[in-house]
Motif scaffolding. Structure first.
Motif, PDB file in Angstrom:
ATOM      1  N   HIS A 324      -0.331 -24.597 -32.502  1.00 29.33           N
ATOM      2  CA  HIS A 324      -0.429 -25.965 -33.433  1.00 29.33           C
ATOM      3  C   HIS A 324      -2.238 -25.792 -33.768  1.00 29.33           C
ATOM      4  O   HIS A 324      -2.510 -26.248 -35.036  1.00 29.33           O
ATOM      5  CB  HIS A 324      -0.118 -26.878 -32.645  1.00 29.33           C
ATOM      6  N   SER A 327      -3.293 -23.424 -36.308  1.00 26.95           N
ATOM      7  CA  SER A 327      -2.720 -23.704 -37.472  1.00 26.95           C
ATOM      8  C   SER A 327      -3.388 -24.582 -38.147  1.00 26.95           C
ATOM      9  O   SER A 327      -3.890 -24.713 -39.305  1.00 26.95           O
ATOM     10  CB  SER A 327      -1.214 -24.027 -37.355  1.00 26.95           C
ATOM     11  N   LEU A 332      -4.566 -19.758 -38.276  1.00 30.80           N
ATOM     12  CA  LEU A 332      -2.936 -19.263 -38.149  1.00 30.80           C
ATOM     13  C   LEU A 332      -2.429 -19.782 -39.450  1.00 30.80           C
ATOM     14  O   LEU A 332      -2.745 -20.849 -39.962  1.00 30.80           O
ATOM     15  CB  LEU A 332      -2.478 -19.694 -36.934  1.00 30.80           C
ATOM     16  N   PRO A 333      -1.566 -19.016 -39.769  1.00 30.92           N
ATOM     17  CA  PRO A 333      -0.539 -19.723 -41.076  1.00 30.92           C
ATOM     18  C   PRO A 333       0.082 -21.029 -40.706  1.00 30.92           C
ATOM     19  O   PRO A 333       0.296 -21.363 -39.782  1.00 30.92           O
ATOM     20  CB  PRO A 333       0.591 -18.392 -41.261  1.00 30.92           C
ATOM     21  N   LYS A 334      -0.005 -21.660 -41.731  1.00 30.82           N
ATOM     22  CA  LYS A 334       0.479 -23.030 -41.644  1.00 30.82           C
ATOM     23  C   LYS A 334       1.554 -23.380 -40.947  1.00 30.82           C
ATOM     24  O   LYS A 334       1.900 -24.448 -40.363  1.00 30.82           O
ATOM     25  CB  LYS A 334       0.441 -23.769 -43.013  1.00 30.82           C
ATOM     26  N   PHE A 336       2.975 -22.375 -38.315  1.00 29.67           N
ATOM     27  CA  PHE A 336       2.712 -22.594 -36.830  1.00 29.67           C
ATOM     28  C   PHE A 336       2.307 -24.114 -36.431  1.00 29.67           C
ATOM     29  O   PHE A 336       2.332 -24.610 -35.201  1.00 29.67           O
ATOM     30  CB  PHE A 336       1.703 -21.508 -36.309  1.00 29.67           C
ATOM     31  N   GLY A 337       1.961 -24.728 -37.610  1.00 32.72           N
ATOM     32  CA  GLY A 337       1.515 -26.077 -37.397  1.00 32.72           C
ATOM     33  C   GLY A 337       2.777 -27.137 -37.454  1.00 32.72           C
ATOM     34  O   GLY A 337       2.375 -28.300 -37.260  1.00 32.72           O
ATOM     35  N   THR A 458      -4.541 -15.397 -43.249  1.00 32.41           N
ATOM     36  CA  THR A 458      -4.682 -17.005 -43.280  1.00 32.41           C
ATOM     37  C   THR A 458      -5.697 -17.553 -44.121  1.00 32.41           C
ATOM     38  O   THR A 458      -5.390 -18.555 -44.859  1.00 32.41           O
ATOM     39  CB  THR A 458      -4.908 -17.496 -41.733  1.00 32.41           C
TER      40      THR A 458
END
Length: 488
Positions: A324, A327, A332-334, A336-337, A458
């Motif tokens: 989290h 992200s 990291l890609p969004k 995962f948040g 990312t």
């Protein structure tokens, strides 16, 4: 990021400690491992390693209160190394911070698979009927699916409920563990001669070979003995982080110091070094048999299974918060948040559960642990360098620090940072090569290297998103001007 994707401040230091109480149980897979290399000196290694944790965690506690919105080590490193107004296509400081968080994630994440495999093994031994129907691998996979699924459901409702589960499992596992650590002394089963007569291996020499082994042993030991820093990862979820974080860290550290030293002393004192080496997978079971009889071993297995669920709970929550955090920071890609209404990063938890079911297929807990220790050692070393940067860089000079480590602590942090990277890192790699070959080492470095292409993707995703936002904003401004000036 939307407000809906922010973590919620819902716990106090006692609840944070309860969630992190899985950490003292991380000694279980190593109780028989360390004596294989250093004999009874394993007792000293555990004590020194926990003291190392106090040194490192004093720095982490300061960073947790100075950056209350950062999630533990992953958040600290990403916040501190991030470069403001950088020039060029990519922010190298952001890459370093993101790599640190990824290393930390990889240090904690495989714990789910490691202990699911151990649970499968214990179930296989405890219930012979199951062994006739399922292989150990099938039991491990089934246990992993049930445990991961159950923890996902419980923690869906927020970290506070995860802490309640931590209280329950701590009572089931920690109390018998304390009894098992103390009872051999009370019943007179501990023979000091087993310890003093085998303090170091008979062939031990202070040459380069054994020094590298010692660094490796410290690297493996800190994977367990210093891991109570996970209490700081819930920084954005404590109600009062300036007070809650130091209290949670101190409480976990004291518990670890007492338990680690007592347990290793009891095991070697009852079985002797050779007895421990003969039962290296789980030496607590013969200790329980010696002290409590056959019934004691059954109780021990049940207790150990409960303990492993608690460890998995701790690792599950810690690694999901790391994803989290990455992200949120754009590493990291969004996706995962994403969090639910209770502030649980459910996408990260789903991915972690699936990843560990794949890891279980490796079937070798020792190999997974060896690879995991590489990531954890990197994360600790670079995070301590981040603390040094935060103390020296002018950009952080005026930040309020409700909790401060003792004066001159940046020198202590630098010392232990260098101890981790490169010394313990080299030692862990060397130890792995001696024991299980190079496979786990290559797996560890491969997983760490995968961060680079994921991070580059990312950054492209982030730039596209920013360009689209600017384009939409410009279009809206143009439409507004046309309404105001119809001639145009």
């Amino acid at each position: 990021m939307d407000e809906a994707d922010h973590l919620k401040r819902s716990i106090n230091w006692k609840q944070g400690m309860a969630i992190a109480l899985g950490v003292p149980l991380l000694i279980l897979p190593s109780l028989g491992y360390l004596p294989m290399y250093v004999s009874a000196a394993a007792i000293l290694i555990w004590g020194v390693s926990v003291l190392q944790g106090f040194m490192q965690n004093a720095a982490y506690a300061e960073m947790a209160t100075a950056f209350p919105k950062a999630s533990g080590l992953p958040g600290f490193a990403q916040t501190i190394f991030r470069t403001e107004n950088y020039r060029g296509k990519y922010d190298k400081g952001k890459l370093i911070g993101g790599f640190t968080a990824w290393s930390y994630w990889f240090g904690w994440n495989p714990i789910l698979a490691i202990f699911a495999i151990l649970v499968g093994g214990y179930l296989h031994g405890l219930f012979p009927a199951l062994g006739e129907t399922f292989t150990e691998y099938q039991l491990a996979l089934l246990a992993g699916a049930v445990i991961f699924g159950g923890l996902f459901v419980v923690n869906w409702f927020g970290l506070k409920d995860g802490a309640i589960l931590g209280y329950v499992l701590a009572a089931v596992s920690l109390i018998p563990l304390v009894v098992l650590a103390v009872a051999p002394f009370a019943t007179g089963h501990v023979e000091l001669g087993n310890i003093t007569g085998s303090w170091w291996p008979t062939d031990w020499a202070w040459d380069m070979h054994h020094i590298l082994i010692l660094f490796g042993v410290f690297g493996i030991a800190q994977w367990s003995a210093c891991a109570w820093e996970t209490a700081a990862i819930y920084g954005p979820e404590y109600k009062n982080p300036s007070k809650d974080v130091p209290k949670a860290l101190l409480a976990c550290g004291i518990i670890c110091l007492v338990l680690y030293v007592l347990l290793q002393t009891a095991v070697i004192g009852v079985l002797g070094v050779e007895g421990v080496q003969a039962e290296s997978v789980s030496p607590l079971i013969p200790v329980a048999q010696a002290v409590f009889g056959e019934a004691g071993s059954i109780i021990t297995i049940i207790m150990l299974i409960a303990a492993m669920v608690l460890i998995i709970q701790t690792a599950y929550l810690g690694s999901s918060r790391a994803m989290h955090s990455m992200s949120v920071e754009g590493n990291l890609p969004k996706v995962f948040g994403k969090t639910n209404r209770q502030g649980t990063p459910f996408v990260a938890m789903l991915v972690i559960g699936a990843f560990n079911l794949v890891l279980i297929s490796m079937g070798n807990a020792a190999a997974i642990l060896a690879a995991s220790a590489i990531g954890y050692t990197c994360a600790n070393g670079i995070s301590l360098f981040a603390y040094v940067r935060a103390k020296k860089h002018p950009a952080f000079a005026n930040i309020e620090r409700p909790f401060k480590a003792p004066k001159g602590w940046k020198n202590v942090a630098m010392l232990f940072g260098l101890f981790n990277v490169p010394l313990c890192l080299i030692g862990v790699v060397y130890l792995n090569s001696l024991e299980i070959g190079w496979t786990s080492t290559w797996v560890g470095f491969l997983v760490l290297a995968l961060f680079v292409p994921i991070w580059l993707y990312t950054q492209r995703e982030s730039r596209r998103s920013n360009e689209e936002a600017v384009s939409v904003s410009a279009s809206d401004d143009d439409d507004s001007e046309r309404v105001l000036d119809p001639i145009r």
